[in-house]
Write a protein that holds these residues in place. Structure first.
Motif, PDB file in Angstrom:
ATOM      1  N   GLN A 125       0.828  -1.204   0.000  1.00 35.38           N
ATOM      2  CA  GLN A 125       0.000   0.000   0.000  1.00 35.38           C
ATOM      3  C   GLN A 125       0.868   1.262   0.000  1.00 35.38           C
ATOM      4  OE1 GLN A 125      -0.462  -2.635   2.017  1.00 35.38           O
ATOM      5  NE2 GLN A 125      -2.609  -2.876   2.608  1.00 35.38           N
ATOM      6  N   LYS A 126       1.926   1.228   0.800  1.00 39.14           N
ATOM      7  CA  LYS A 126       2.807   2.396   0.880  1.00 39.14           C
ATOM      8  C   LYS A 126       3.454   2.687  -0.465  1.00 39.14           C
ATOM      9  CE  LYS A 126       3.784   1.820   5.779  1.00 39.14           C
ATOM     10  NZ  LYS A 126       4.754   1.382   6.797  1.00 39.14           N
ATOM     11  N   ARG A 127       3.879   1.634  -1.152  1.00 33.62           N
ATOM     12  CA  ARG A 127       4.490   1.816  -2.470  1.00 33.62           C
ATOM     13  C   ARG A 127       3.480   2.414  -3.452  1.00 33.62           C
ATOM     14  NH1 ARG A 127       8.806   2.812  -5.693  1.00 33.62           N
ATOM     15  NH2 ARG A 127       8.434   1.956  -7.776  1.00 33.62           N
ATOM     16  N   ALA A 128       2.257   1.891  -3.456  1.00 29.65           N
ATOM     17  CA  ALA A 128       1.230   2.394  -4.372  1.00 29.65           C
ATOM     18  C   ALA A 128       0.899   3.851  -4.080  1.00 29.65           C
ATOM     19  CB  ALA A 128      -0.029   1.539  -4.257  1.00 29.65           C
ATOM     20  N   ILE A 129       0.796   4.205  -2.796  1.00 25.96           N
ATOM     21  CA  ILE A 129       0.515   5.588  -2.405  1.00 25.96           C
ATOM     22  C   ILE A 129       1.658   6.501  -2.837  1.00 25.96           C
ATOM     23  CG2 ILE A 129       0.295   7.129  -0.406  1.00 25.96           C
ATOM     24  CD1 ILE A 129      -1.265   4.846   0.975  1.00 25.96           C
ATOM     25  N   ALA A 130       2.893   6.044  -2.637  1.00 27.76           N
ATOM     26  CA  ALA A 130       4.059   6.851  -2.993  1.00 27.76           C
ATOM     27  C   ALA A 130       4.117   7.112  -4.492  1.00 27.76           C
ATOM     28  CB  ALA A 130       5.340   6.164  -2.522  1.00 27.76           C
ATOM     29  N   VAL A 131       3.834   6.090  -5.288  1.00 21.67           N
ATOM     30  CA  VAL A 131       3.871   6.247  -6.752  1.00 21.67           C
ATOM     31  C   VAL A 131       2.863   7.296  -7.208  1.00 21.67           C
ATOM     32  CG1 VAL A 131       3.372   5.103  -8.943  1.00 21.67           C
ATOM     33  CG2 VAL A 131       4.770   3.940  -7.220  1.00 21.67           C
ATOM     34  N   LEU A 132       1.652   7.238  -6.655  1.00 23.75           N
ATOM     35  CA  LEU A 132       0.632   8.207  -7.039  1.00 23.75           C
ATOM     36  C   LEU A 132       0.989   9.599  -6.526  1.00 23.75           C
ATOM     37  CD1 LEU A 132      -2.076   8.823  -8.341  1.00 23.75           C
ATOM     38  CD2 LEU A 132      -3.200   8.099  -6.218  1.00 23.75           C
ATOM     39  N   ALA A 133       1.487   9.677  -5.296  1.00 21.86           N
ATOM     40  CA  ALA A 133       1.833  10.975  -4.712  1.00 21.86           C
ATOM     41  C   ALA A 133       2.969  11.659  -5.454  1.00 21.86           C
ATOM     42  CB  ALA A 133       2.208  10.795  -3.245  1.00 21.86           C
ATOM     43  N   ALA A 134       3.865  10.874  -6.022  1.00 20.25           N
ATOM     44  CA  ALA A 134       5.035  11.440  -6.693  1.00 20.25           C
ATOM     45  C   ALA A 134       4.650  12.382  -7.839  1.00 20.25           C
ATOM     46  CB  ALA A 134       5.937  10.322  -7.218  1.00 20.25           C
ATOM     47  N   SER A 135       3.488  12.153  -8.425  1.00 22.22           N
ATOM     48  CA  SER A 135       3.058  13.022  -9.525  1.00 22.22           C
ATOM     49  C   SER A 135       2.847  14.454  -9.062  1.00 22.22           C
ATOM     50  CB  SER A 135       1.770  12.482 -10.157  1.00 22.22           C
ATOM     51  OG  SER A 135       0.705  12.488  -9.211  1.00 22.22           O
ATOM     52  N   GLU A 136       2.619  14.646  -7.750  1.00 23.48           N
ATOM     53  CA  GLU A 136       2.435  15.989  -7.208  1.00 23.48           C
ATOM     54  C   GLU A 136       3.734  16.791  -7.198  1.00 23.48           C
ATOM     55  OE1 GLU A 136      -0.430  17.395  -6.237  1.00 23.48           O
ATOM     56  OE2 GLU A 136      -1.569  15.597  -6.767  1.00 23.48           O
ATOM     57  N   ALA A 137       4.859  16.085  -7.397  1.00 24.64           N
ATOM     58  CA  ALA A 137       6.157  16.756  -7.367  1.00 24.64           C
ATOM     59  C   ALA A 137       6.732  17.016  -8.749  1.00 24.64           C
ATOM     60  CB  ALA A 137       7.153  15.915  -6.561  1.00 24.64           C
ATOM     61  N   GLU A 138       5.997  16.662  -9.785  1.00 27.47           N
ATOM     62  CA  GLU A 138       6.535  16.731 -11.146  1.00 27.47           C
ATOM     63  C   GLU A 138       6.996  18.127 -11.552  1.00 27.47           C
ATOM     64  OE1 GLU A 138       3.571  15.027 -13.626  1.00 27.47           O
ATOM     65  OE2 GLU A 138       4.084  12.945 -13.098  1.00 27.47           O
ATOM     66  N   SER A 139       6.271  19.144 -11.133  1.00 26.46           N
ATOM     67  CA  SER A 139       6.638  20.512 -11.524  1.00 26.46           C
ATOM     68  C   SER A 139       7.243  21.298 -10.371  1.00 26.46           C
ATOM     69  CB  SER A 139       5.401  21.252 -12.047  1.00 26.46           C
ATOM     70  OG  SER A 139       4.404  21.324 -11.037  1.00 26.46           O
ATOM     71  N   ALA A 140       7.611  20.618  -9.298  1.00 27.41           N
ATOM     72  CA  ALA A 140       8.140  21.296  -8.110  1.00 27.41           C
ATOM     73  C   ALA A 140       9.666  21.347  -8.142  1.00 27.41           C
ATOM     74  CB  ALA A 140       7.681  20.575  -6.846  1.00 27.41           C
ATOM     75  N   ASP A 141      10.198  22.512  -7.861  1.00 27.58           N
ATOM     76  CA  ASP A 141      11.654  22.646  -7.785  1.00 27.58           C
ATOM     77  C   ASP A 141      12.192  22.185  -6.437  1.00 27.58           C
ATOM     78  OD1 ASP A 141      11.922  23.759 -10.360  1.00 27.58           O
ATOM     79  OD2 ASP A 141      11.358  25.739  -9.597  1.00 27.58           O
ATOM     80  N   THR A 142      11.453  22.508  -5.380  1.00 30.42           N
ATOM     81  CA  THR A 142      11.900  22.162  -4.024  1.00 30.42           C
ATOM     82  C   THR A 142      10.755  21.498  -3.272  1.00 30.42           C
ATOM     83  OG1 THR A 142      13.350  24.100  -4.003  1.00 30.42           O
ATOM     84  CG2 THR A 142      12.909  23.036  -1.883  1.00 30.42           C
ATOM     85  N   ILE A 143      11.024  20.321  -2.716  1.00 37.59           N
ATOM     86  CA  ILE A 143       9.994  19.613  -1.974  1.00 37.59           C
ATOM     87  C   ILE A 143      10.504  19.250  -0.581  1.00 37.59           C
ATOM     88  CG2 ILE A 143       8.994  18.668  -4.070  1.00 37.59           C
ATOM     89  CD1 ILE A 143      10.190  15.960  -3.291  1.00 37.59           C
ATOM     90  N   ALA A 144       9.579  19.126   0.356  1.00 44.29           N
ATOM     91  CA  ALA A 144       9.908  18.717   1.726  1.00 44.29           C
ATOM     92  C   ALA A 144       9.382  17.314   1.946  1.00 44.29           C
ATOM     93  CB  ALA A 144       9.286  19.685   2.733  1.00 44.29           C
ATOM     94  N   LEU A 145      10.228  16.461   2.518  1.00 42.71           N
ATOM     95  CA  LEU A 145       9.834  15.104   2.832  1.00 42.71           C
ATOM     96  C   LEU A 145       9.838  14.912   4.342  1.00 42.71           C
ATOM     97  CD1 LEU A 145      11.687  12.916   0.174  1.00 42.71           C
ATOM     98  CD2 LEU A 145       9.387  13.886   0.078  1.00 42.71           C
ATOM     99  N   ASP A 146       8.700  14.531   4.866  1.00 48.54           N
ATOM    100  CA  ASP A 146       8.504  14.271   6.283  1.00 48.54           C
ATOM    101  C   ASP A 146       9.214  12.961   6.667  1.00 48.54           C
ATOM    102  OD1 ASP A 146       7.437  14.434   8.815  1.00 48.54           O
ATOM    103  OD2 ASP A 146       5.435  13.776   8.221  1.00 48.54           O
ATOM    104  N   ALA A 147       9.056  12.555   7.935  1.00 46.16           N
ATOM    105  CA  ALA A 147       9.785  11.399   8.441  1.00 46.16           C
ATOM    106  C   ALA A 147       8.992  10.103   8.456  1.00 46.16           C
ATOM    107  CB  ALA A 147      10.298  11.691   9.853  1.00 46.16           C
TER     108      ALA A 147
END
Length: 250
Positions: free
Chosen positions: A78-100
Motif C-alpha cells: 500500500q505504501k508503495r502504491a501511495i508513494a507512486v501516485l503521490a510522486a506526480s504531485e512533485a513533477e513541476s516542483a523545484d523544491t519539496i519537503a519530505l517528512d519522516a
C-alpha cells in the motif's frame, strides 16, 4: 502553583505530559514555581519509572509510537502504491519537503529530480547513497522512534527554507485533523506545512480510522490526500467536506 512535595510534583508532571504529549522543562519550572534543575531531576526519575520519555528541552509520553523498522515493513504494498501516485504531485516542483514517515521514505527514488528538504535520517541516507538529488538536511535532536531530527534547532533550520510541496504523514487523520504520537515530530510537521505552498498528506486506510494522542494540525493545512483503495467512503467524507483533493492509489 507550587508543589513542595516531590511525589506530588512528579505526579503533576506525569499528568501534564500524558494530557499534552510533551512538556518543556522551562514551562514546567515556571508553572510549578521551581528551578529547571528540579524539573529535570523529576523528569529523570519519571523516566526511570517508565512514566515519561525525556527528549530535547523536556519530556514526552513514554513509549509513544511503534519503532520505525516495524512501521516500515507494515503495509509495504500500500505504501508503495501511495508513494507512486503521490510522486506526480512533485513533477513541476523545484523544491519539496519530505517528512519522516515510512510511507514518505518510499517517495525518495520517485522524486529525485527536485531539491529535497528533510529531517528524516532514512531519506538523508538514501539520497547520500544515490547522489541523485540536491539535498538540504536539517539536523537537531535525534528521535530514535521516528529516525529523524527534531527540536528547536531543526525547526529553525526548516524555517529558513521555502518549498513548493511538502509531503506529510500522520499516525491518524480524520474530521478532527491530523494526529501523531511524538510532540516534537508534530511541531516539525507544522513547520514544513507553513514553509510550503502545497501540502500532500500520505495516509493509508488504517490511519483514517485510527486515533493518536498528539494533535498536529487541522485539516485546513492539507491540499491533497493520497490514500489506498481499501479506504472506507465514510472515512473520506471529512476530507471531501474540507475541500481537500482526494487521490486513491490502486
Amino acid at each position: 502553583m507550587r508543589y513542595t512535595d516531590a511525589p506530588q510534583r512528579r505526579a503533576h508532571l506525569a499528568r501534564r505530559i500524558s494530557a499534552d504529549g510533551y512538556l518543556s522543562s522551562a514551562a514546567a519550572a515556571q508553572e510549578l514555581g521551581v528551578s529547571e534543575m528540579t524539573v529535570r531531576r523529576d523528569l529523570r526519575m519519571l523516566e526511570e519509572e517508565g512514566a515519561v520519555r525525556r527528549v530535547a528541552g523536556g519530556a514526552a509520553i513514554a513509549g509513544d509510537g511503534v519503532p520505525f523498522e516495524r512501521r516500515h515493513s507494515a503495509g509495504a504494498a500500500q505504501k508503495r502504491a501511495i508513494a507512486v501516485l503521490a510522486a506526480s504531485e512533485a513533477e513541476s516542483a523545484d523544491t519539496i519537503a519530505l517528512d519522516a514517515g515510512t510511507t514518505i521514505a518510499a517517495l525518495v527514488p520517485l522524486v529525485a529530480s527536485s531539491t529535497i528538504v528533510t529531517h528524516s535520517l532514512p531519506v538523508i541516507e538514501a539520497l547520500t547513497r544515490t547522489g541523485s538529488a540536491e539535498l538540504i538536511a536539517a539536523g537537531g535532536h535525534y528521535q530514535p522512534d521516528t529516525r529523524s531530527f527534531a527540536g528547536p534547532l531543526t525547526e529553525d533550520a526548516l524555517r529558513s527554507v521555502r518549498c513548493d510541496v511538502a509531503f506529510l504523514s500522520a499516525t491518524a487523520a480524520g474530521a478532527h485533523g491530523l494526529w501523531g504520537t511524538n510532540a516534537l515530530d508534530a511541531a516539525i510537521k507544522r513547520v514544513l506545512a507553513q514553509q510550503s505552498s502545497r501540502v500532500v498528506l500520505l495516509a493509508d486506510a488504517a490511519k483514517l480510522s485510527r486515533t493518536a494522542p498528539v494533535r498536529i494540525a487541522g485539516l485546513d493545512i492539507v491540499d491533497v490526500l493520497v490514500t489506498d483503495s481499501s479506504t472506507d467512503a465514510a472515512d473520506l467524507a471529512p476530507f471531501a467536506d474540507a475541500g481537500i483533493e482526494i487521490r486513491i492509489a490502486g
